[in-house]
Each structure stands twice: as structure tokens, then as C-alpha cells.
Design a protein around this motif. Sequence first.
Motif, PDB file in Angstrom:
ATOM      1  N   ALA A  74     -28.053 -43.571  52.815  1.00 30.79           N
ATOM      2  CA  ALA A  74     -27.530 -42.282  53.295  1.00 30.79           C
ATOM      3  C   ALA A  74     -28.670 -41.356  53.700  1.00 30.79           C
ATOM      4  O   ALA A  74     -28.606 -40.687  54.745  1.00 30.79           O
ATOM      5  N   ARG A  75     -29.713 -41.287  52.887  1.00 31.36           N
ATOM      6  CA  ARG A  75     -30.858 -40.428  53.225  1.00 31.36           C
ATOM      7  C   ARG A  75     -31.521 -40.890  54.519  1.00 31.36           C
ATOM      8  O   ARG A  75     -31.903 -40.068  55.358  1.00 31.36           O
ATOM      9  N   PHE A  76     -31.665 -42.209  54.672  1.00 33.25           N
ATOM     10  CA  PHE A  76     -32.262 -42.732  55.903  1.00 33.25           C
ATOM     11  C   PHE A  76     -31.372 -42.412  57.097  1.00 33.25           C
ATOM     12  O   PHE A  76     -31.864 -42.065  58.186  1.00 33.25           O
ATOM     13  N   ALA A  77     -30.061 -42.512  56.927  1.00 30.23           N
ATOM     14  CA  ALA A  77     -29.131 -42.182  58.010  1.00 30.23           C
ATOM     15  C   ALA A  77     -29.264 -40.719  58.413  1.00 30.23           C
ATOM     16  O   ALA A  77     -29.322 -40.393  59.617  1.00 30.23           O
ATOM     17  N   HIS A  78     -29.329 -39.814  57.437  1.00 30.97           N
ATOM     18  CA  HIS A  78     -29.507 -38.389  57.744  1.00 30.97           C
ATOM     19  C   HIS A  78     -30.852 -38.149  58.439  1.00 30.97           C
ATOM     20  O   HIS A  78     -30.946 -37.302  59.345  1.00 30.97           O
ATOM     21  N   TRP A  79     -31.885 -38.879  58.023  1.00 35.95           N
ATOM     22  CA  TRP A  79     -33.194 -38.747  58.670  1.00 35.95           C
ATOM     23  C   TRP A  79     -33.123 -39.190  60.136  1.00 35.95           C
ATOM     24  O   TRP A  79     -33.668 -38.527  61.017  1.00 35.95           O
ATOM     25  N   LEU A  80     -32.431 -40.301  60.386  1.00 33.28           N
ATOM     26  CA  LEU A  80     -32.282 -40.769  61.771  1.00 33.28           C
ATOM     27  C   LEU A  80     -31.574 -39.719  62.621  1.00 33.28           C
ATOM     28  O   LEU A  80     -31.967 -39.457  63.770  1.00 33.28           O
ATOM     29  N   ILE A  81     -30.525 -39.131  62.075  1.00 28.22           N
ATOM     30  CA  ILE A  81     -29.786 -38.108  62.819  1.00 28.22           C
ATOM     31  C   ILE A  81     -30.695 -36.917  63.109  1.00 28.22           C
ATOM     32  O   ILE A  81     -30.701 -36.361  64.222  1.00 28.22           O
ATOM     33  N   ALA A  82     -31.501 -36.521  62.104  1.00 27.90           N
ATOM     34  CA  ALA A  82     -32.428 -35.399  62.304  1.00 27.90           C
ATOM     35  C   ALA A  82     -33.479 -35.715  63.359  1.00 27.90           C
ATOM     36  O   ALA A  82     -33.987 -34.810  64.044  1.00 27.90           O
ATOM     37  N   GLU A  83     -33.797 -37.018  63.503  1.00 23.87           N
ATOM     38  CA  GLU A  83     -34.768 -37.447  64.509  1.00 23.87           C
ATOM     39  C   GLU A  83     -34.140 -37.604  65.891  1.00 23.87           C
ATOM     40  O   GLU A  83     -34.826 -38.009  66.840  1.00 23.87           O
ATOM     41  N   LEU A 165     -40.661 -43.141  51.835  1.00 25.66           N
ATOM     42  CA  LEU A 165     -39.461 -43.078  51.001  1.00 25.66           C
ATOM     43  C   LEU A 165     -39.370 -41.729  50.288  1.00 25.66           C
ATOM     44  O   LEU A 165     -38.281 -41.160  50.150  1.00 25.66           O
ATOM     45  N   ALA A 166     -40.522 -41.223  49.854  1.00 24.85           N
ATOM     46  CA  ALA A 166     -40.526 -39.913  49.199  1.00 24.85           C
ATOM     47  C   ALA A 166     -40.106 -38.807  50.154  1.00 24.85           C
ATOM     48  O   ALA A 166     -39.432 -37.839  49.755  1.00 24.85           O
ATOM     49  N   SER A 167     -40.469 -38.961  51.442  1.00 26.15           N
ATOM     50  CA  SER A 167     -40.108 -37.940  52.423  1.00 26.15           C
ATOM     51  C   SER A 167     -38.611 -37.875  52.678  1.00 26.15           C
ATOM     52  O   SER A 167     -38.096 -36.873  53.179  1.00 26.15           O
ATOM     53  N   LEU A 168     -37.892 -38.947  52.334  1.00 27.79           N
ATOM     54  CA  LEU A 168     -36.443 -38.962  52.535  1.00 27.79           C
ATOM     55  C   LEU A 168     -35.695 -38.249  51.414  1.00 27.79           C
ATOM     56  O   LEU A 168     -34.493 -37.991  51.539  1.00 27.79           O
ATOM     57  N   GLY A 170     -35.476 -35.337  50.415  1.00 24.09           N
ATOM     58  CA  GLY A 170     -34.862 -34.054  50.704  1.00 24.09           C
ATOM     59  C   GLY A 170     -33.547 -34.142  51.447  1.00 24.09           C
ATOM     60  O   GLY A 170     -32.871 -33.109  51.627  1.00 24.09           O
ATOM     61  N   PHE A 171     -33.159 -35.328  51.875  1.00 25.14           N
ATOM     62  CA  PHE A 171     -31.903 -35.487  52.617  1.00 25.14           C
ATOM     63  C   PHE A 171     -30.762 -35.822  51.663  1.00 25.14           C
ATOM     64  O   PHE A 171     -30.980 -36.385  50.581  1.00 25.14           O
ATOM     65  N   PRO A 172     -29.524 -35.526  52.045  1.00 17.14           N
ATOM     66  CA  PRO A 172     -28.376 -35.810  51.175  1.00 17.14           C
ATOM     67  C   PRO A 172     -28.243 -37.304  50.887  1.00 17.14           C
ATOM     68  O   PRO A 172     -28.552 -38.148  51.738  1.00 17.14           O
ATOM     69  N   ASP A 173     -27.770 -37.622  49.683  1.00 18.95           N
ATOM     70  CA  ASP A 173     -27.618 -39.017  49.290  1.00 18.95           C
ATOM     71  C   ASP A 173     -26.199 -39.534  49.498  1.00 18.95           C
ATOM     72  O   ASP A 173     -25.829 -40.576  48.963  1.00 18.95           O
ATOM     73  N   ARG A 174     -25.423 -38.838  50.280  1.00 22.19           N
ATOM     74  CA  ARG A 174     -24.077 -39.281  50.648  1.00 22.19           C
ATOM     75  C   ARG A 174     -23.872 -39.023  52.129  1.00 22.19           C
ATOM     76  O   ARG A 174     -24.395 -38.059  52.684  1.00 22.19           O
ATOM     77  N   ILE A 175     -23.116 -39.889  52.764  1.00 25.00           N
ATOM     78  CA  ILE A 175     -22.788 -39.711  54.180  1.00 25.00           C
ATOM     79  C   ILE A 175     -21.470 -40.416  54.441  1.00 25.00           C
ATOM     80  O   ILE A 175     -21.153 -41.437  53.813  1.00 25.00           O
ATOM     81  N   THR A 176     -20.696 -39.874  55.335  1.00 27.50           N
ATOM     82  CA  THR A 176     -19.455 -40.526  55.747  1.00 27.50           C
ATOM     83  C   THR A 176     -19.752 -41.418  56.937  1.00 27.50           C
ATOM     84  O   THR A 176     -20.136 -40.942  58.011  1.00 27.50           O
TER      85      THR A 176
END
Length: 520
Positions: A74-83, A165-168, A170-176
Amino acid sequence: MPRLTQFTRYADAQAHASGAALWDLFDGDREHLNIAHECINRHADGSGRPAVRIAHADGRDEILSFDEIAAGAARFAHWLIAEGIQPGERIAFMLEPSLPFYVCLFGAMQTGAISVPLFTLFGPDALRLRVDDCRPSILVTNADKAELARSLDGPRVVVADDAFLASLAGFPDRITARSRANDIAVFQYTSGTTRELPEAVRHTHRAIVTLMFAALYGTGIRPGDEFFCPSSPAWGHGLWHGTLAPLALGVTTGTFAGRFDPVRLLQALDSFGITNMSAAATHYRMMKNSGRGGDFTFRFDKLSYTGEPIDPSTLEWIDAHFKVPACSMYGTTEIGVVLVNYPGADDFTVKPGSLGKAIPGQRLQVQRPDGTACAPGEVGELMLWRGGAWMTTKDRARIDEDGYFYHCGRADDVIISAGWTLSAVEIENTMLKHPAVLECAVIGVPDEQRGQVVKAFVIAREPGSDALVRALQDFTREKLAQHEFPRIVEFVDELPKNPAGKVNRKILRDREAAAAAAAA
């Protein structure tokens, strides 16, 4: 209404298996479905239940939970969206099984992007071909491969180290996760040479549903199994049958990371208490050749294999050490699994060396060149009924009186010598029974008198010699027929194999052709 996972018998599979019954195993429907949700998110219940066990080549064991993978993805997904990553963009990753691998695999899918797993042993040419083909926006790899990745034109390279991984965090750990069932989820490259790009198979999210026929009846997987698949998840068997299928059913799976070591695998099967394993034929052969099978304790209920047939001596070793039959699972990345042996079904007899019978809903036939069906025992081309017509599998096969299918080699592995039709697979299986032979591969090479003769490439337990050549030739003639033996034997240190561990006879044929052309 009972679910398909509650049935284990062959008769029940024929009576109850259907497309509608498969959909009952999932949260999604024919319109909206997401592989990451089905495999990870819906099983992340806060309990810390293990999702993946990783046996590292260096001896470490690593256990990742559904909760841990779901949060990281989920955090990686939010990071991708932010990118700024948009649905349909490709996210490639060249990583060994690890938390970053599963975070990338499932995180990309949840954004609507397409996951592209890449084999970690790719060299520059092989990697460049695939990157140029799929054109990923981001390529995630480790520090060792970063320089190679940055030498390519196009993708942004991200190193999946502790700092990333540490940089992620700060992103939410849940995503729909939102995707349509027919959206592309994965680009899967089949194995091939660096000079010839294998076509990427484009799998939709819906593929997780149709995959379940192979999972239920090819690997026999059921909730409660302790599962393991040593094949790399960068390839079809390791990804779909070793990773996605068990996770979709909430089953803990296991895998191998690093340079393959058969003794390390044996140790992991013991320490993890594995009850169900699906592996390549080569994995079983290497475990046998290690001579260490008797050093460990095994708890198997079900075994399956794919990639190529297992030779009889290895099947005997499996029976002696693992105490359950090894069940063949036949198919390709393009057509899926179509012939299985129904592991765990107490009303299905597993015949050694057989490909088994069709999965529910599939129709196969062995045919002559004129399209008529072969009689039992007659070798012909294996054909699959698909889309209202017969399509070739490019394999030769036969059936027996009970309707079981047997593999007789690829169509291009047939050797015609002095009018005789010889099977490379049959000669290989016979030579593997000789105590001096560890591995071998057989091809046909040009001959002025006979058209072709049999040449065997042999990895031997002892130094190659003229005496050993004669012994192998005599042994093969005695077991098969006077005309079925390798007239040429070359001793080698290794055989060319694809990433799934299957011997690549095409490379051997190409080498021989090149050598003949140079000599001419």
C-alpha cells in the motif's frame, strides 16, 4: 453450497468444477477484480499470519506476513501515485524473493499499473531487450544490479535498499485497490535466448481466477497446506503456481532466494514442515544427485512438477524418500495448464511418467498428420481444442488404454536416423539410469549416411573416456534397441538450461549447426 476447496476427489472435480464455482473463491466479480486484493489484502487481518517463507541460499530463513506485505505494498502504491504513475504504465522490478519484491509486485497492481517481474540473472542484452519491449516508467532493483539498470535508456532506476523502504514509511499503509477484471495486471516474459526476445504474455487480473483450475488440480493446493515452490517468481511457474495461486487461497507459500542449492532446499523442506511442493523436474533431479535425501525428515502429502518429464530413476528416488507420487502438471505460459494428475485425490491413480488427464473443461487429443485421432500407444501430435478449433501444442504424445497422456518430446526433438524415428526423451531417460550419468541431453546431428545420428551431451560422475563412451552406448542399446543409442557422446561440465531449469536442446542444436557451418 460447498466451495471447490472442500473437495479433493477426482470424481468431485468432474462433477462440481465450473467457472461459476471458481468465482465463488474470490471477493471480486467479472467486472471488478484486483489480484493484489485477492492475494494479500483480504488475508491481512492483523494476526501476523505468514504469507511467504523464504529460504535464502546463505542459510537464512525469512518469514513475511500478509500484514507486512499488505502494508508495504500500500505504501509503495501511494508512492507511485505521488510520483505521477498512471494506470497502464509498467513498473519493472529485478529482485530476488524478498519484502521489496512482493511490495513492488502487489503495490503496482493496486494503482492500476502493470507489474513486470524480471529475472535477476539477466545480462545486459537480455535485460535491454525486455526493457525496450515493455518500456517501464520505473525499474526497481538492488544495489548490485543498479549500475546495469542505469546503463539502459528510459526507465528511472530505484534501488530497493533500507533507505528507500524507510522513505515509504510516511505513506498510508492501506489503499483501496481498484481495477477492472480485464485490465492488464502482469507482463510475463517466457524464457528465451538473449538474441531472441520471447513475447511478453499479457495477463489480466481475471487470470487469477482461471489459474485456480491448475492450482486445485495441478498442485492440489488446499487451505491448510504448507506449500513450497523453489522456482523463481520471475517466471511463470514460480509466479503463478508458486506465489499467486496459494496466496489467493490464503495458503502460506515458500520460495528460494539466491543461487540454487539442492541441499539447502532439502533442509528448508524439513525445517518448514512442507506438506505440498511444486517444483521443476530439474529440482528433483538435483536433490537426488546431492546424495543427501536421507539426512532430512519430510512430511509430504502432495508433490507436483512441471517443465519436462522426470526420468524413471528420479521418480524412484522420490518414491523412496518423499513417500508420495510426483504428479506431472503439463502446460505452457501461453495456454496455461491443461493436463494434471490431481494430487491428493484418493480416487485417481498416478501412473509414473504420465502427464495425467485433462483438467475439467479442457479437451485434448493425440492426432496423426491428417488430423485423425491416434490409437492408444500410437505417437502423434498433442492438440488442444480451443476457440472452436484444434490448436497444436508443438509436443508429441501418446495415450494409453485408460486415457492417460504421455509426453514423447517436442516436435523438433524427434530424430530421424536411417529411416528410424527416435525420441530424444526416451534415450535421455535410458542413459540417466546408468550410474555414471548425472545429467544428459540428446539431439540429432547431421550425418551423410543416416541423415541424422544421435549425439548425447553427458555430465558424468567420473572422467570421460572412450571406455565410458562404449559403456554408455552398450547400455542404451541393451535397454532400448540396437539402433537406439548415441553414436556420438560428448562429456561436458554443464548443460544449457532455461531459467526454469529445463535443458535447452535448441541451444545445443544451434551450436552444432554453427560448428558444422564453420567446418564446411
